[in-house]
Design a protein around this motif. Sequence first.
Motif, PDB file in Angstrom:
ATOM      1  N   SER A  67      94.742  35.227  -5.271  1.00 13.54           N
ATOM      2  CA  SER A  67      93.616  36.132  -5.056  1.00 13.54           C
ATOM      3  C   SER A  67      93.490  36.511  -3.578  1.00 13.54           C
ATOM      4  N   ARG A  68      93.648  35.516  -2.706  1.00 12.47           N
ATOM      5  CA  ARG A  68      93.546  35.790  -1.269  1.00 12.47           C
ATOM      6  C   ARG A  68      94.694  36.685  -0.809  1.00 12.47           C
ATOM      7  N   MET A  69      95.886  36.443  -1.355  1.00 12.50           N
ATOM      8  CA  MET A  69      97.032  37.284  -0.995  1.00 12.50           C
ATOM      9  C   MET A  69      96.791  38.724  -1.437  1.00 12.50           C
ATOM     10  N   ARG A  70      96.165  38.902  -2.581  1.00  7.15           N
ATOM     11  CA  ARG A  70      95.818  40.262  -3.026  1.00  7.15           C
ATOM     12  C   ARG A  70      94.837  40.908  -2.054  1.00  7.15           C
ATOM     13  N   ASP A  71      93.891  40.113  -1.537  1.00  6.00           N
ATOM     14  CA  ASP A  71      92.946  40.632  -0.542  1.00  6.00           C
ATOM     15  C   ASP A  71      93.695  41.140   0.692  1.00  6.00           C
ATOM     16  N   ILE A 114     104.835  39.952  -4.081  1.00  6.02           N
ATOM     17  CA  ILE A 114     104.858  39.419  -5.447  1.00  6.02           C
ATOM     18  C   ILE A 114     103.443  39.191  -5.959  1.00  6.02           C
ATOM     19  N   SER A 115     102.559  38.719  -5.113  1.00  3.66           N
ATOM     20  CA  SER A 115     101.190  38.414  -5.547  1.00  3.66           C
ATOM     21  C   SER A 115     100.453  39.655  -6.035  1.00  3.66           C
ATOM     22  N   ALA A 116     100.838  40.817  -5.534  1.00  2.00           N
ATOM     23  CA  ALA A 116     100.192  42.061  -5.968  1.00  2.00           C
ATOM     24  C   ALA A 116     100.464  42.330  -7.444  1.00  2.00           C
ATOM     25  N   ARG A 117     101.568  41.799  -7.953  1.00  2.00           N
ATOM     26  CA  ARG A 117     101.952  42.039  -9.344  1.00  2.00           C
ATOM     27  C   ARG A 117     101.686  40.838 -10.258  1.00  2.00           C
ATOM     28  N   MET A 118     101.263  39.723  -9.670  1.00  2.00           N
ATOM     29  CA  MET A 118     101.067  38.509 -10.462  1.00  2.00           C
ATOM     30  C   MET A 118      99.786  38.575 -11.279  1.00  2.00           C
ATOM     31  N   GLN A 119      99.860  38.026 -12.450  1.00  2.00           N
ATOM     32  CA  GLN A 119      98.679  37.873 -13.287  1.00  2.00           C
ATOM     33  C   GLN A 119      98.046  36.535 -12.946  1.00  2.00           C
ATOM     34  N   GLY A 120      96.770  36.432 -13.129  1.00  2.00           N
ATOM     35  CA  GLY A 120      96.088  35.186 -12.829  1.00  2.00           C
ATOM     36  C   GLY A 120      95.148  35.366 -11.659  1.00  2.00           C
ATOM     37  N   SER A 121      94.335  34.363 -11.477  1.00  2.00           N
ATOM     38  CA  SER A 121      93.326  34.492 -10.430  1.00  2.00           C
ATOM     39  C   SER A 121      93.212  33.218  -9.591  1.00  2.00           C
ATOM     40  N   GLY A 122      94.328  32.575  -9.324  1.00  2.00           N
ATOM     41  CA  GLY A 122      94.301  31.409  -8.450  1.00  2.00           C
ATOM     42  C   GLY A 122      93.803  31.794  -7.073  1.00  2.00           C
TER      43      GLY A 122
END
Length: 160
Positions: free
Chosen positions: A129-133, A117-125
């Motif tokens: 952000s770490r989950m995207r990493d 889900i984090s890959a598609r989320m907008q925002g930069s919390g």
Amino acid sequence: MTGVLSALVVMAAVVVLAHIVRVDFDTMKVRNRAVLVLLALYGLWTALNGFQSLATDIGAGVLLFMIALVMWLVGAMGAGDVKLYAVLGMFIGFAHLGLYVILLVIVSVVFVVFLRISARMQGSGQIVSRMRDFNSSGKAPYAVPMGLAAIPAIVVRAFT
């Protein structure tokens, strides 16, 4: 008095384990020093409880260590996670490994779902952000689900 000290040791172990989870989430590293502190807390806790289950606790630790060692040998897990698994097995004990496995599956599924889900989320919390990493690197901090599943298993063992 021994019961109070035992409870304090378990609470300290939970704090140390929460610290390990946080550091692994931030750095993808499980520090030897933190694992040794957790091991020392286990030693103190089992001594306060008369070493009643030391043999089976060591057996649980060896079992989880061997499973993690195989994962490390195939490059799927870091060495810090392997060492942590041994101590977690001792703290959880054989009698509560089933509970731990169930919690580990649940926490892991929730983690993977949040990862997707984090890959598609907008925002930069910070967490997103770490989950995207993690998503982009293809690596995951194993101590996070291990620790989050171990905390309730350790607490249930210690207080029941």
